[in-house]
Design an enzyme around this catalytic site. Sequence first.
Site, mmCIF file in Angstrom:
data_model
loop_
_atom_site.group_PDB
_atom_site.id
_atom_site.type_symbol
_atom_site.label_atom_id
_atom_site.label_comp_id
_atom_site.label_asym_id
_atom_site.label_seq_id
_atom_site.Cartn_x
_atom_site.Cartn_y
_atom_site.Cartn_z
ATOM 1 N N LYS A 124 -9.402 2.246 -13.199
ATOM 2 C CA LYS A 124 -8.688 0.980 -13.437
ATOM 3 C C LYS A 124 -8.745 0.082 -12.193
ATOM 4 O O LYS A 124 -9.041 -1.105 -12.286
ATOM 5 C CB LYS A 124 -7.213 1.265 -13.771
ATOM 6 C CG LYS A 124 -6.339 0.021 -13.758
ATOM 7 C CD LYS A 124 -4.889 0.319 -14.060
ATOM 8 C CE LYS A 124 -4.068 0.790 -12.902
ATOM 9 N NZ LYS A 124 -3.535 -0.265 -12.007
ATOM 10 N N ASN A 125 -8.455 0.675 -11.035
ATOM 11 C CA ASN A 125 -8.313 -0.151 -9.837
ATOM 12 C C ASN A 125 -9.648 -0.605 -9.245
ATOM 13 O O ASN A 125 -9.672 -1.402 -8.308
ATOM 14 C CB ASN A 125 -7.463 0.574 -8.785
ATOM 15 C CG ASN A 125 -6.002 0.624 -9.229
ATOM 16 O OD1 ASN A 125 -5.621 -0.036 -10.201
ATOM 17 N ND2 ASN A 125 -5.197 1.402 -8.538
ATOM 18 N N ARG A 135 6.280 -6.269 -2.423
ATOM 19 C CA ARG A 135 4.862 -6.608 -2.502
ATOM 20 C C ARG A 135 4.580 -8.096 -2.232
ATOM 21 O O ARG A 135 4.224 -8.854 -3.133
ATOM 22 C CB ARG A 135 4.293 -6.176 -3.861
ATOM 23 C CG ARG A 135 4.472 -4.689 -4.091
ATOM 24 C CD ARG A 135 3.932 -4.233 -5.418
ATOM 25 N NE ARG A 135 2.515 -3.930 -5.390
ATOM 26 C CZ ARG A 135 1.828 -3.552 -6.456
ATOM 27 N NH1 ARG A 135 2.437 -3.461 -7.616
ATOM 28 N NH2 ARG A 135 0.550 -3.293 -6.365
ATOM 29 N N ASP A 181 -0.578 6.452 -5.053
ATOM 30 C CA ASP A 181 -0.672 6.505 -6.520
ATOM 31 C C ASP A 181 -0.646 7.939 -7.059
ATOM 32 O O ASP A 181 -0.676 8.136 -8.276
ATOM 33 C CB ASP A 181 -1.948 5.790 -7.001
ATOM 34 C CG ASP A 181 -1.863 4.282 -6.810
ATOM 35 O OD1 ASP A 181 -0.768 3.777 -6.522
ATOM 36 O OD2 ASP A 181 -2.905 3.611 -6.955
ATOM 37 N N CYS A 196 8.034 -6.208 -7.948
ATOM 38 C CA CYS A 196 7.834 -5.332 -9.104
ATOM 39 C C CYS A 196 8.602 -4.061 -8.857
ATOM 40 O O CYS A 196 9.220 -3.902 -7.810
ATOM 41 C CB CYS A 196 6.368 -5.071 -9.364
ATOM 42 S SG CYS A 196 5.673 -3.876 -8.250
ATOM 43 N N ARG A 239 -1.176 1.291 -19.520
ATOM 44 C CA ARG A 239 -1.804 0.380 -18.552
ATOM 45 C C ARG A 239 -2.909 1.085 -17.780
ATOM 46 O O ARG A 239 -3.845 0.429 -17.325
ATOM 47 C CB ARG A 239 -0.764 -0.119 -17.542
ATOM 48 C CG ARG A 239 0.319 -0.956 -18.158
ATOM 49 C CD ARG A 239 1.213 -1.519 -17.102
ATOM 50 N NE ARG A 239 0.434 -2.361 -16.196
ATOM 51 C CZ ARG A 239 0.960 -3.081 -15.226
ATOM 52 N NH1 ARG A 239 2.249 -3.062 -15.026
ATOM 53 N NH2 ARG A 239 0.210 -3.822 -14.453
HETATM 54 C C1 EPZ Z 1 -3.456 -1.546 -4.913
HETATM 55 O O1 EPZ Z 1 -2.363 -2.433 -4.989
HETATM 56 C C2 EPZ Z 1 -3.425 -0.763 -6.204
HETATM 57 N N1 EPZ Z 1 -3.561 -1.662 -7.343
HETATM 58 C C3 EPZ Z 1 -2.129 0.030 -6.296
HETATM 59 O O2 EPZ Z 1 -2.180 0.810 -7.463
HETATM 60 C C4 EPZ Z 1 -2.002 0.944 -5.087
HETATM 61 O O3 EPZ Z 1 -0.766 1.605 -5.130
HETATM 62 C C5 EPZ Z 1 -2.104 0.122 -3.804
HETATM 63 O O4 EPZ Z 1 -3.339 -0.661 -3.814
HETATM 64 C C6 EPZ Z 1 -2.093 0.967 -2.546
HETATM 65 O O5 EPZ Z 1 -3.157 1.883 -2.578
HETATM 66 C C7 EPZ Z 1 -4.751 -2.009 -7.762
HETATM 67 O O6 EPZ Z 1 -5.787 -1.689 -7.197
HETATM 68 C C8 EPZ Z 1 -4.822 -2.843 -8.996
HETATM 69 P P1 EPZ Z 1 -1.724 -3.257 -1.233
HETATM 70 P P2 EPZ Z 1 -2.225 -3.636 -3.974
HETATM 71 O O7 EPZ Z 1 -1.879 -4.721 -1.083
HETATM 72 O O8 EPZ Z 1 -3.562 -4.093 -3.568
HETATM 73 C C9 EPZ Z 1 1.782 -4.648 1.717
HETATM 74 C C10 EPZ Z 1 -1.380 1.646 -9.516
HETATM 75 O O9 EPZ Z 1 -0.422 2.404 -9.823
HETATM 76 N N2 EPZ Z 1 1.283 -6.040 1.634
HETATM 77 O O10 EPZ Z 1 -2.774 -2.366 -0.657
HETATM 78 O O11 EPZ Z 1 -1.302 -4.605 -4.587
HETATM 79 C C11 EPZ Z 1 2.373 -4.175 0.395
HETATM 80 O O12 EPZ Z 1 3.676 -4.641 0.213
HETATM 81 C C12 EPZ Z 1 -1.208 0.541 -8.501
HETATM 82 O O13 EPZ Z 1 -2.501 1.727 -10.034
HETATM 83 C C13 EPZ Z 1 1.866 -7.016 2.393
HETATM 84 O O14 EPZ Z 1 2.792 -6.759 3.162
HETATM 85 O O15 EPZ Z 1 -1.502 -2.911 -2.746
HETATM 86 C C14 EPZ Z 1 2.293 -2.671 0.560
HETATM 87 O O16 EPZ Z 1 3.362 -2.218 1.322
HETATM 88 C C15 EPZ Z 1 0.196 0.311 -8.076
HETATM 89 N N3 EPZ Z 1 1.398 -8.298 2.285
HETATM 90 C C16 EPZ Z 1 1.006 -2.479 1.359
HETATM 91 O O17 EPZ Z 1 0.708 -3.764 1.927
HETATM 92 C C17 EPZ Z 1 0.367 -8.630 1.460
HETATM 93 O O18 EPZ Z 1 -0.010 -9.815 1.403
HETATM 94 C C18 EPZ Z 1 -0.200 -2.033 0.541
HETATM 95 O O19 EPZ Z 1 -0.318 -2.839 -0.634
HETATM 96 C C19 EPZ Z 1 -0.231 -7.617 0.696
HETATM 97 C C20 EPZ Z 1 0.237 -6.310 0.795
#
Ligand code: EPZ
Length: 429
Positions: free
Chosen positions: A22-23, A131, A316, A126, A408
């Site tokens: 998915k990701n 996030r 995850d 969420c 999902r």
């Molecule tokens: C991706 O989300 C995945 N989603 C998530 O999977 C996964 O948990 C996550 O990466 C971490 O591995 C998809 O690929 C669709 P991040 P993403 O930006 O990209 C902080 C699932 O269950 N951050 O890497 O949204 C954020 O708050 C999902 O399949 C900022 O501070 O995650 C978090 O603490 C859920 N500012 C950390 O970075 C920003 O602008 C990592 O989040 C962006 C992120």
Amino acid sequence: MDRIRITGGNRLNGTIPISGAKNAALPLMIASLLTEQTLTLENLPNLADVALLKRILGNHGVDYTVSGKRAGVVRQAGETVGLTARAIVDTTAPYDLVSRMRASFWVLGPLVARMGEARVSLPGGCAIGTRPVDYFLLAMEALGADIQLDSGYVVAAAPRGLRGNRIAFPGVSVGATHTALMAASLARGETLIENAAREPEVVDLANCLIKMGARIEGAGTTQISIQGVDRLNGAIHSVLPDRIETGTYAMAVAATGGDVLLSGAQPDLLQSAFDVITSAGAEVEQTNEGIRVRRNGAALAPVDVETAPFPGFPTDLQAQLMALMTRADGVSHITETIFENRFMHVQELARLGADIQLDGQKATVTGVGTLKGAPVMATDLRASVSLIIAGLMAEGDTIVNRVYHLDRGFERLEQKLSACGAQIDRLSD
Ligand code: EPZ
């Protein structure tokens, strides 16, 4: 609303085919916005998030075709689809769509790169944490976009196109790395992304962009360099296998005992998780067809695990590991370092009799002799599947409510598990 009923206690034996990730599928689909030619994606999983993104991209003008689809035929393997953004008809991604799936915010990069403008709704918080999107804005501003926030929307403009630059991310973000990669591929000149996410899904996106004509080096490391090109072409790309689905079923086998081949799975995508599963007492073996996971009789050993960006233990899989450790012979410690509120499964696991104490980001899980089936509520995708694992181990019936969360991200979950001997079915009201 559908529910899933599990009668626990059966061991799992057989083969589970692993679907496309998915990701990886989501950013790959979004990459179709970068070219007027057709991007063909093979092994695309049939998931609610993929269907929603198809609608969102359709709004921007992406034409979506499915190869070889015949009426009445239930697909067993991933679909091959063509995505063609001949013309971008709308550069706005509206609130009612973006608020339903955070990844749709990632259209920001390709829309600005190709059209010089985008108006994308803020995704909002969420269930798993706040996030924020500050890293995305930092990246787009570094590439020369003017960014304004207006009534809940990010309004980005780069009328003369994006310019390559250094993007130094303050923290590791998968989505911001995807967005920067896509935007920089069509920027003028060179971009250097520092502190890039190293997740396999980032590498998969980079490989697809390279097939489309992008000039990218270093994907899979913390420094990625991109030499912008004027235009990108269509390409054919196969979505990589889902490492989170793989790890989830591996933990399900470790939980119930048995012997299952996870066909098509790639061990290099989740070595850290396999190390943990092995230290918990299951055997993991690479074969020509995938990964074989076995546990026969031996008690589960407790583990101490912290989630971390790749190649660390994935957030995850944290909920699934916690479900597994509820039956370990001893006390486990599981620390969540990526999201601040990713423990919604704890109170639901407690309904089945799990003993879990939370202290901030750290969970202490004391293994119990038995879990007992109960009605539980799915709260997010990975939390839902942790309840399925717990239900498979529990005595009696577990009913998981709100299974739309599962749909999902898990393709044909009940069929895959019941083919290996689980008693699991979907109840539709
Ligand atoms: C991706 O989300 C995945 N989603 C998530 O999977 C996964 O948990 C996550 O990466 C971490 O591995 C998809 O690929 C669709 P991040 P993403 O930006 O990209 C902080 C699932 O269950 N951050 O890497 O949204 C954020 O708050 C999902 O399949 C900022 O501070 O995650 C978090 O603490 C859920 N500012 C950390 O970075 C920003 O602008 C990592 O989040 C962006 C992120």
